[in-house]
Design an enzyme around this catalytic site. Structure first.
Site, PDB file in Angstrom:
ATOM      1  CE  LYS A  14      43.844  33.648  42.153  1.00 50.29           C
ATOM      2  NZ  LYS A  14      44.703  32.704  42.242  1.00 50.29           N
ATOM      3  CE1 TYR A  48      43.966  33.067  36.334  1.00 51.25           C
ATOM      4  CE2 TYR A  48      45.801  32.375  36.188  1.00 51.25           C
ATOM      5  CZ  TYR A  48      44.430  32.481  35.406  1.00 51.25           C
ATOM      6  OH  TYR A  48      43.776  30.732  34.833  1.00 51.25           O
ATOM      7  CE1 TYR A  80      41.743  32.411  32.713  1.00 51.11           C
ATOM      8  CE2 TYR A  80      39.217  33.112  34.480  1.00 51.11           C
ATOM      9  CZ  TYR A  80      40.806  32.246  34.000  1.00 51.11           C
ATOM     10  OH  TYR A  80      41.306  31.765  34.608  1.00 51.11           O
ATOM     11  CG  HIS A  96      49.494  27.404  30.921  1.00 46.92           C
ATOM     12  ND1 HIS A  96      48.676  27.701  30.489  1.00 46.92           N
ATOM     13  CD2 HIS A  96      49.736  26.515  30.851  1.00 46.92           C
ATOM     14  CE1 HIS A  96      48.096  27.144  29.368  1.00 46.92           C
ATOM     15  NE2 HIS A  96      48.963  26.248  29.941  1.00 46.92           N
ATOM     16  N   PRO A 154      34.198  30.313  40.062  1.00 51.93           N
ATOM     17  CG  PRO A 154      33.364  28.867  38.720  1.00 51.93           C
ATOM     18  CD  PRO A 154      33.325  29.693  39.786  1.00 51.93           C
TER      19      PRO A 154
END
Ligand code: APR
Ligand code: PHB
Length: 395
Positions: free
Chosen positions: A299, A387, A201, A72, A295
């Site tokens: 990570k 990220y 998100y 991704h 979550p």
């Protein structure tokens, strides 16, 4: 029985550590309290950072990940009824993330250990670890109904947040820093195609939602719910309706997710915690045994992998040179990365969720922060870099 490194826990940290030590010629024994099928089926995280993928490949555990993992290059943020894509490699030196479930990482590592590695005992429950401050720590465990002991040069606690190894460090010598959040996640696994090509998100007045995936045919979806929620109170229809409402965009009125059978449903609490130091004498902690994150930033698994890469190098260095230099640096080396991830996970969590006590002012601040990420390349890059995770610098 004696071994160089006794590993308590056969989750991702314990299994990857055993594999890396095997490749370095250091012997170990892994003691795991659950049975193999439980460990291989436990639904957990699904996002691997570039550094984790590199570490798994270097460990010889990359074949299925390369064939079946989904790379991704972006994530989508939804807020105020609109969408913004955060580009990952463009802001993070070409690094990206992979969708590949923790269940699959665990299966790959168990298979390798069974084929080539040292002992991996399932249904071996560790009761206590003693002698952290001696030259020969001891693990007491129960296996096949019998009390057993394993003496070790080093013991590594890879036994998760509720593990026992942490208690081998005297209470006065360790500090746990922690925070609990006033909400949980209801997670489902559904036989339905992913909502979108990338992870979504979503900030919404109804609470946070996350649309992830496991494969082109299986979705992993989460909803923010109050603490203490009973999953039985959420029918499949109610879950899909709520996901529709929270993931909706103004520009697509009447849009609906493609629904499918819900094959797994559970509620996860949200916590941050770090125990310092991560080493006491000959006992070391790695992964969830030393730290947990909510979550939202994906990570947990990646921190666990980073810890054991650093630790395997330090233990191999000790075995080949007799020097404690890298072991002495282990805790500080890991804690720098851990606290960065703690900060990022807390930032993602508090920016995207609705606190039950939240005022309209707080919501405006969240939306301003999201707007800033969407409009400033610098703010977007800050998110992207965190990220995809920090590279694992060689030491
Ligand atoms: N004796 C033997 N094994 C134990 C004991 C014990 N007393 N206590 C716990 N264990 C085992 C658990 O059954 C589990 O398999 O230790 C393992 C710990 O595994 P995880 O909790 O998966 O922790 P870790 O390997 O550090 O992986 C971290 O897991 O929770 C997720 O999000 C987190 O993805 C991250 C990853
Ligand atoms: C998941 O796919 O399980 C997942 C993805 C991203 C997250 C958390 C969990 O931030």
């Amino acid at each position: 029985m004696h071994t160089t490194v006794g590993i308590v826990g056969g989750g991702p940290s314990g299994l990857l550590l055993a594999r890396l030590l095997h490749l370095a010629g250091v012997d170990s024994v892994v003691l795991e309290s659950r049975d193999r099928s439980y460990v291989e089926r436990r639904q957990r995280a699904g996002i691997l950072e570039q550094a984790t993928v590199d570490a798994l490949r270097a460990a010889g555990a990359g074949a299925r990940l390369d064939a079946e993992g989904l790379p991704h290059d972006g994530i989508e943020l939804r807020f105020a009824g609109r969408a913004h894509r955060v580009d990952l490699p463009g802001s993070a030196d070409g690094r990206r993330v992979w969708v590949y479930a923790q269940t699959e990482v665990v299966k790959d590592l168990v298979a390798l250990q069974r084929a080539e590695g040292g002992p991996l005992l399932f249904e071996a429950e560790v009761r206590a670890v003693e002698g952290a401050d001696t030259g020969r720590p001891v693990i007491h465990y129960t296996h096949e109904g019998r009390e057993q002991t394993l003496t070790c040069d080093y013991v590594v606690g890879c036994d998760g947040f509720h593990g026992v190894t942490r208690t081998a460090v005297p209470a006065g010598a360790r500090t746990t820093y922690e925070r609990t959040y006033p909400y949980s996640w209801l997670g489902i696994l559904a036989e339905a195609p992913p909502v979108y090509d990338e992870l979504i998100y979503a900030h919404s007045e109804r609470g946070f939602a996350l649309a992830s995936m496991r494969s082109p045919a299986v979705s992993r979806l989460y909803l923010q719910v109050p603490n203490g929620t009973d999953p039985a109170d959420w029918s499949d229809g109610r879950i899909w309706d709520e996901l529709d409402a929270r993931l909706a965009l103004h520009a697509e009125p009447g849009w609906r997710l493609k629904r499918g059978p819900v094959v797994q449903k559970s509620v996860l609490p949200m916590r941050s915690a770090v125990t310092e130091p991560m080493r006491w004498g000959r006992v070391l902690l790695a992964g969830d045994a030393a730290h947990i994150v909510p979550p939202t930033g994906a990570k947990g698994l990646n921190l666990a992998a980073a810890d054991v890469v650093v630790l395997a190098r330090a233990l191999a260095h000790r075995a080949s040179t007799g020097s404690d230099e890298l072991l002495d640096a282990y805790s500080d080396t890991c804690l720098r990365r851990v606290w960065r991830a703690e900060h990022f996970s807390n930032f993602m969590t508090t920016t995207l969720h609705t606190d039950p006590g939240q005022s309209p002012f707080d919501t405006r601040l969240q939306l301003s922060q999201l707007e800033r990420i969407a409009s400033s390349p610098h703010a977007g890059a800050e998110l992207a870099e965190n990220y995809v995770g920090l590279p694992l610098e060689p030491r």
